[in-house]
Design a protein around this motif. Structure first.
Motif, PDB file in Angstrom:
ATOM      1  N   ALA A  18       3.533   5.583   3.413  1.00 64.12           N
ATOM      2  CA  ALA A  18       3.666   4.149   3.694  1.00 64.12           C
ATOM      3  C   ALA A  18       3.460   3.923   5.185  1.00 64.12           C
ATOM      4  CB  ALA A  18       5.045   3.636   3.284  1.00 64.12           C
ATOM      5  N   ALA A  19       3.171   2.694   5.530  1.00 64.37           N
ATOM      6  CA  ALA A  19       3.109   2.316   6.936  1.00 64.37           C
ATOM      7  C   ALA A  19       4.514   2.445   7.519  1.00 64.37           C
ATOM      8  CB  ALA A  19       2.602   0.885   7.084  1.00 64.37           C
TER       9      ALA A  19
ATOM     10  N   GLU B 138       0.799  -1.230   0.000  1.00 63.19           N
ATOM     11  CA  GLU B 138       0.000   0.000   0.000  1.00 63.19           C
ATOM     12  C   GLU B 138       0.833   1.281   0.000  1.00 63.19           C
ATOM     13  OE1 GLU B 138      -3.268  -0.550  -0.402  1.00 63.19           O
ATOM     14  OE2 GLU B 138      -2.972  -2.684  -0.071  1.00 63.19           O
ATOM     15  N   ALA B 139       2.122   1.201  -0.290  1.00 66.16           N
ATOM     16  CA  ALA B 139       2.961   2.409  -0.380  1.00 66.16           C
ATOM     17  C   ALA B 139       2.577   3.165  -1.641  1.00 66.16           C
ATOM     18  CB  ALA B 139       4.436   2.038  -0.411  1.00 66.16           C
ATOM     19  N   ILE B 140       2.718   4.486  -1.603  1.00 68.96           N
ATOM     20  CA  ILE B 140       2.330   5.296  -2.752  1.00 68.96           C
ATOM     21  C   ILE B 140       3.210   6.538  -2.859  1.00 68.96           C
ATOM     22  CG2 ILE B 140       0.568   6.584  -1.478  1.00 68.96           C
ATOM     23  CD1 ILE B 140      -1.119   6.478  -4.109  1.00 68.96           C
TER      24      ILE B 140
ATOM     25  N   PRO C  13      11.506   1.076   6.118  1.00 67.68           N
ATOM     26  CA  PRO C  13      12.864   0.622   5.778  1.00 67.68           C
ATOM     27  C   PRO C  13      12.944  -0.028   4.386  1.00 67.68           C
ATOM     28  CG  PRO C  13      12.384   0.071   8.051  1.00 67.68           C
ATOM     29  CD  PRO C  13      11.093   0.583   7.441  1.00 67.68           C
ATOM     30  N   GLU C  14      11.898  -0.764   3.998  1.00 68.01           N
ATOM     31  CA  GLU C  14      11.876  -1.381   2.670  1.00 68.01           C
ATOM     32  C   GLU C  14      11.508  -0.375   1.579  1.00 68.01           C
ATOM     33  OE1 GLU C  14       9.427  -4.904   2.478  1.00 68.01           O
ATOM     34  OE2 GLU C  14       9.943  -5.391   4.553  1.00 68.01           O
TER      35      GLU C  14
ATOM     36  N   HIS D 237       1.569   5.373  10.287  1.00 64.59           N
ATOM     37  CA  HIS D 237       1.926   5.688   8.908  1.00 64.59           C
ATOM     38  C   HIS D 237       2.678   7.016   8.870  1.00 64.59           C
ATOM     39  CE1 HIS D 237      -0.997   2.641   7.832  1.00 64.59           C
ATOM     40  NE2 HIS D 237      -0.682   2.781   6.553  1.00 64.59           N
ATOM     41  N   GLU D 238       3.378   7.227   7.762  1.00 61.09           N
ATOM     42  CA  GLU D 238       4.032   8.516   7.508  1.00 61.09           C
ATOM     43  C   GLU D 238       3.700   8.973   6.100  1.00 61.09           C
ATOM     44  OE1 GLU D 238       8.230   8.698   8.209  1.00 61.09           O
ATOM     45  OE2 GLU D 238       8.009   8.186  10.327  1.00 61.09           O
TER      46      GLU D 238
END
Length: 190
Positions: free
Chosen positions: A165-166, A66-68, A171-172, A145-146
């Motif tokens: 992202a959460a 769910e990263a964007i 880190p990933e 999240h940030e």
């Protein structure tokens, strides 16, 4: 005999699966004066201006978990500041996430917890930005999240950039965010 064969088969299966893993490659995105590089496990899912407002454009780049990364174009003389954009986005986030469903799961609560100034390199230049920390509660679990906001502009465009992202996935995701933002380029010409 079966006891010795089963572990051997499992080990060979796992080794076979490991051989199938292909690390993501870099891909270049270029369209209408904007370009950036992203990993192949990220994809551009939206890049169309609304029919009723051709001066506005949003490009969404979605990644794993769910990263964007979102690029929002507005006319350069719109008067929208980075602070205003981040504030409006935070208010909209609360409403949007409460409507989201992840299959049968529904977001129970969203809380903005903090906002602070940050800097980072975008397209070779150090830019001021805003870091927002917030939490999403799903199935009783609170997930920090940030979201990070930046603004880049030239004669033709004012572009707001948001990464989100959460916190546990950062880190990933940071190397993917770095690749996209460090390679970001915005042309003055059409």
């Amino acid at each position: 005999m079966y006891r010795a064969t089963l572990p051997s088969v499992l080990i060979l299966s796992l080794l076979g699966c490991a051989c199938l893993f292909v690390p993501p490659t870099e891909q270049r995105y270029e369209k209408e004066g904007l370009s950036f590089t992203h990993y192949s496990n990220w994809r551009v899912v939206d890049d169309e201006p609304p029919k009723d407002d051709p001066g506005f454009r949003t490009i969404d780049v979605e990644g794993p978990d769910e990263a964007i990364v979102m690029f929002t174009f507005v006319p350069p003389k719109s008067g929208v500041t980075l602070e205003f954009f981040a504030e409006v986005f935070a208010e909209g986030r609360l409403e949007q996430l409460k409507k989201w469903r992840f299959g049968p799961l529904k977001v129970e609560d969203v809380n903005n917890t903090s906002s602070e100034p940050i800097t980072r390199r975008i397209g070779g230049r150090v830019q001021n930005g805003i870091l927002q920390r917030f939490t999403i509660k799903v199935l009783g679990e609170v997930v920090p999240h940030e979201a990070r906001f930046f603004m880049v502009e030239n004669k033709r465009h004012q572009v707001f950039i948001m990464t989100q992202a959460a916190a546990e996935d950062l880190p990933e995701m940071n190397s993917a965010f770095d690749l996209i933002l460090d390679s970001f380029s915005l042309s003055d010409s059409k």
